[in-house]
Design a protein around this motif. Structure first.
Motif, PDB file in Angstrom:
ATOM      1  N   ASP A   1      26.831 -50.100 -32.107  1.00  0.00           N
ATOM      2  CA  ASP A   1      27.692 -49.459 -31.101  1.00  0.00           C
ATOM      3  C   ASP A   1      28.362 -50.508 -30.212  1.00  0.00           C
ATOM      4  O   ASP A   1      29.556 -50.395 -29.874  1.00  0.00           O
ATOM      5  N   LYS A   2      27.601 -51.538 -29.848  1.00  0.00           N
ATOM      6  CA  LYS A   2      28.161 -52.609 -29.020  1.00  0.00           C
ATOM      7  C   LYS A   2      29.254 -53.364 -29.787  1.00  0.00           C
ATOM      8  O   LYS A   2      30.288 -53.716 -29.212  1.00  0.00           O
ATOM      9  N   ALA A   3      29.000 -53.615 -31.037  1.00  0.00           N
ATOM     10  CA  ALA A   3      29.992 -54.338 -31.844  1.00  0.00           C
ATOM     11  C   ALA A   3      31.276 -53.532 -31.978  1.00  0.00           C
ATOM     12  O   ALA A   3      32.381 -54.082 -31.940  1.00  0.00           O
ATOM     13  N   LYS A   4      31.138 -52.209 -32.163  1.00  0.00           N
ATOM     14  CA  LYS A   4      32.322 -51.353 -32.263  1.00  0.00           C
ATOM     15  C   LYS A   4      33.094 -51.335 -30.949  1.00  0.00           C
ATOM     16  O   LYS A   4      34.336 -51.369 -30.948  1.00  0.00           O
ATOM     17  N   LYS A   5      32.348 -51.281 -29.810  1.00  0.00           N
ATOM     18  CA  LYS A   5      33.028 -51.294 -28.506  1.00  0.00           C
ATOM     19  C   LYS A   5      33.742 -52.629 -28.283  1.00  0.00           C
ATOM     20  O   LYS A   5      34.873 -52.668 -27.769  1.00  0.00           O
ATOM     21  N   ALA A   6      33.080 -53.720 -28.699  1.00  0.00           N
ATOM     22  CA  ALA A   6      33.701 -55.032 -28.567  1.00  0.00           C
ATOM     23  C   ALA A   6      34.977 -55.118 -29.399  1.00  0.00           C
ATOM     24  O   ALA A   6      35.977 -55.709 -28.976  1.00  0.00           O
TER      25      ALA A   6
ATOM     26  N   ALA B   1      35.652 -59.803 -34.472  1.00  0.00           N
ATOM     27  CA  ALA B   1      35.056 -58.557 -33.986  1.00  0.00           C
ATOM     28  C   ALA B   1      34.769 -57.605 -35.144  1.00  0.00           C
ATOM     29  O   ALA B   1      33.728 -56.932 -35.171  1.00  0.00           O
ATOM     30  N   GLU B   2      35.704 -57.538 -36.108  1.00  0.00           N
ATOM     31  CA  GLU B   2      35.473 -56.683 -37.268  1.00  0.00           C
ATOM     32  C   GLU B   2      34.303 -57.196 -38.105  1.00  0.00           C
ATOM     33  O   GLU B   2      33.494 -56.402 -38.617  1.00  0.00           O
ATOM     34  N   ALA B   3      34.197 -58.524 -38.240  1.00  0.00           N
ATOM     35  CA  ALA B   3      33.066 -59.094 -38.980  1.00  0.00           C
ATOM     36  C   ALA B   3      31.749 -58.780 -38.286  1.00  0.00           C
ATOM     37  O   ALA B   3      30.733 -58.507 -38.944  1.00  0.00           O
TER      38      ALA B   3
ATOM     39  N   THR C   1      28.659 -56.831 -39.940  1.00  0.00           N
ATOM     40  CA  THR C   1      27.309 -57.392 -39.946  1.00  0.00           C
ATOM     41  C   THR C   1      26.311 -56.427 -39.329  1.00  0.00           C
ATOM     42  O   THR C   1      25.208 -56.214 -39.854  1.00  0.00           O
ATOM     43  N   ALA C   2      26.699 -55.845 -38.205  1.00  0.00           N
ATOM     44  CA  ALA C   2      25.813 -54.886 -37.542  1.00  0.00           C
ATOM     45  C   ALA C   2      25.587 -53.649 -38.405  1.00  0.00           C
ATOM     46  O   ALA C   2      24.483 -53.091 -38.457  1.00  0.00           O
ATOM     47  N   GLN C   3      26.658 -53.211 -39.108  1.00  0.00           N
ATOM     48  CA  GLN C   3      26.529 -52.048 -39.995  1.00  0.00           C
ATOM     49  C   GLN C   3      25.561 -52.339 -41.141  1.00  0.00           C
ATOM     50  O   GLN C   3      24.715 -51.508 -41.491  1.00  0.00           O
ATOM     51  N   ALA C   4      25.692 -53.537 -41.717  1.00  0.00           N
ATOM     52  CA  ALA C   4      24.801 -53.917 -42.820  1.00  0.00           C
ATOM     53  C   ALA C   4      23.357 -54.016 -42.350  1.00  0.00           C
ATOM     54  O   ALA C   4      22.425 -53.580 -43.050  1.00  0.00           O
ATOM     55  N   ALA C   5      23.159 -54.579 -41.175  1.00  0.00           N
ATOM     56  CA  ALA C   5      21.799 -54.695 -40.634  1.00  0.00           C
ATOM     57  C   ALA C   5      21.198 -53.317 -40.382  1.00  0.00           C
ATOM     58  O   ALA C   5      20.017 -53.074 -40.659  1.00  0.00           O
ATOM     59  N   LEU C   6      22.013 -52.401 -39.865  1.00  0.00           N
ATOM     60  CA  LEU C   6      21.527 -51.034 -39.629  1.00  0.00           C
ATOM     61  C   LEU C   6      21.156 -50.361 -40.947  1.00  0.00           C
ATOM     62  O   LEU C   6      20.105 -49.706 -41.061  1.00  0.00           O
ATOM     63  N   GLU C   7      22.022 -50.505 -41.951  1.00  0.00           N
ATOM     64  CA  GLU C   7      21.739 -49.883 -43.248  1.00  0.00           C
ATOM     65  C   GLU C   7      20.466 -50.446 -43.862  1.00  0.00           C
ATOM     66  O   GLU C   7      19.692 -49.710 -44.484  1.00  0.00           O
TER      67      GLU C   7
END
Length: 536
Positions: free
Chosen positions: A140-145, A308-310, A314-320
């Motif tokens: 969520d933080k990465a998306k906001k950033a 920011a997209e990267a 990265t955050a999405q992959a870690a969550l998955e």
């Protein structure tokens, strides 16, 4: 009175008498034969019984080779469990390298398998859940950033373009003032048709006025649309116009210093031309810097957005990954997962066993080459042993070797003991490489002797082996020579004799057995008469 017949072959009567005698003899022979009808066929019955398929060969009895036992890798000898002269059984543990790390790997693999079978604990599930929640927050933080970066990029670029419109307005004013100043000088001094006048007027028209007007058109379009692409075009157009105007100003100012006009053009007007050159040059530098700043800002914005997209990816992959770990913990173990952990355990055990030497057969230890604590490589023999067993090597032709497989039972007889004394054994190996003997392809087959009376065998004895390759009980069979093939297909058929008439019957064949017999799977019934050969 004696009757004496003397044949006269020139007489017709003589020939009639001889023909009559031959006819009488033929009739008499017919009666003597009893009038029996001679069969035109050689036949056989469809029988039921047991079939055996064997391959026989002759070979020499040989002593099994001495064995040199090696470790599969390098290491320190940790334990030697035998000494020279010991008799060992097949599978006995003889020696091993250091096993501490290998045993630990086995224990770890076993624990992983046991844990997978038992499922996750409540504590493990709670930890996994917290990791999922933590990674969701990071995403969520990465998306906001990313959103903030996009907004900031748009804002900075918009501000830069807004500033650009002001710079373009100011630049146009400088171009217009330069035009007005030069036009005044032209009106005062360069109306004539001399070369200087013509040059001044041409520069004013093509180097100052026209570029100024073209820049004005692009600037007006950009001010109305406010589109970045229109502003970019106006910046490029303005910069080109300023360059041309500066060239035109420089040329006109130079003419003012030539001999004819040096004293005619006032110093005030020359100073005014110099001032316009400075203003246009300054505007040129400002617009050029503006164009560069916008280009750099675009690159910076693109880099920031890419980063920011990267970060989001990265955050999405870690969550998955954490979600998958959580799902795996709470889900019932799948067979494929259990198989994976079991395979890992089997691999760990296999790796450990490579550090252990087991006796491959029963035999006697003849030499131990290393002591406890010594380093040994895979190329060095650790233990040497002698096998007391005998084997028989035989050559089997390619037509029969396809029937064999390792483990086939074998009946063995020795010429020295006669055919009545039989021993049993089995096929140990079949050499995949062929050997040509008198233009016939053979394969080496090794037969092991498993009989308890193996002490009767001596190296070099001649032995006959009968390898049992297949057998079937209580099946229908006929002589294989009764089976025929159709020319246009692989279909098999036999000729069945019924009431002296022949009927062709398609059959399905099974085992091709010894003594020229073949199994019938379908097409015939027990007791039916089949034709082997049709007589003349």
């Amino acid at each position: 009175m004696k009757f004496k017949f003397k044949p006269n072959f020139k007489s017709k009567k003589t020939w009639i008498i001889m023909i009559a005698i031959i006819a009488v003899l033929a009739i008499a022979f017919s009666f003597m034969s009893g009038g029996k009808k001679v069969s035109k066929y050689e036949t056989a019955k469809v029988e039921r019984g047991n079939l055996v398929q064997t391959v026989d060969a002759t070979g020499k009895v040989e002593s099994a080779n001495d064995l040199s036992l090696h470790f599969d890798g390098m290491g320190i000898v940790e334990n030697v469990r035998v000494k020279e002269g010991d008799t060992v059984r097949a599978g006995q543990w003889l020696a091993n390298l250091s096993l501490s790390q290998l045993n630990a790997a086995v224990a770890q693999s076993q624990a992983s398998l046991d844990q997978k079978l038992a499922g996750a604990t409540t504590e493990q599930i709670n930890v996994a859940q917290k990791q999922v929640e933590s990674n969701q927050i990071a995403l969520d933080k990465a998306k906001k950033a990313l959103t903030d970066t996009q907004v900031l990029a748009d804002r900075n670029l918009a501000a830069k373009y807004s500033y650009a419109l002001n710079v373009l307005d100011d630049s146009y004013i400088k171009m217009y003032n330069a035009y007005s100043t030069v036009n005044g000088v032209k009106e005062n001094y360069f109306q004539g048709n001399d070369q200087e006048g013509i040059t001044v007027r041409n520069n004013l028209e093509y180097q100052i006025k026209n570029p100024k007007d073209l820049a004005k058109i692009d600037i007006d379009v950009a001010k109305v649309s406010q589109k970045p692409e229109d502003i970019d075009k106006a910046i490029t157009s303005t910069l080109n116009s300023l360059n041309k105007i500066l060239v035109g100003l420089t040329a006109i100012r130079g003419i003012c210093d030539e001999t004819t006009y040096q004293s005619r053009v006032t110093s005030t007007e020359k100073t005014s031309l110099d001032a316009q050159k400075s203003y246009v040059s300054t505007a040129q530098t400002t617009v050029s810097s503006l164009e560069s700043d916008i280009s750099v800002l675009k690159i910076q914005n693109e880099n920031n957005l890419n980063n920011a997209e990267a970060a989001v990816d990265t955050a999405q992959a870690a969550l998955e990954l954490q979600q998958a770990n959580y799902d795996s913990l709470v889900a019932k173990p799948r067979d494929i997962d259990i198989a994976f952990y079991q395979a890992a355990l089997d691999q760990a055990i296999a790796s450990r066993n490579k550090a252990i030497i087991y006796a491959p057969i029963e035999g006697v230890i003849t030499k131990v080459n290393k002591k406890q604590g010594e380093l040994i490589s895979s190329a060095e023999a650790m233990i040497e042993m002698l096998s007391p067993h005998y084997e028989i090597d035989v050559d089997i032709p390619e037509t029969d070797v396809v029937k064999l497989k390792t483990g086939n039972d074998v009946v063995i007889t020795l010429d020295a003991l006669g055919k009545d004394v039989e021993f049993v054994g089995s096929v140990l190996s079949i050499d995949p490489a062929s050997t040509d003997i008198q233009d016939v392809v053979y394969y080496k087959v090794k037969v092991g002797i498993s009989d308890n009376n193996a002490e009767s065998f001596k190296s070099g004895m001649s032995a006959d082996v009968l390898i049992k390759t297949n057998n079937k009980d209580n099946v229908l069979f006929i002589p294989s020579r009764a089976v025929l093939s159709r020319n246009d297909s692989n279909e098999k058929y036999v000729r069945v004799l019924k009431d002296e008439a022949i009927e062709e019957r398609t059959v399905e064949l099974g085992l091709k057995a010894d003594d020229g017999k073949v199994e019938i799977l379908s097409g015939l019934s027990e007791g039916e008469e089949i034709v082997l050969k049709i007589g003349k």
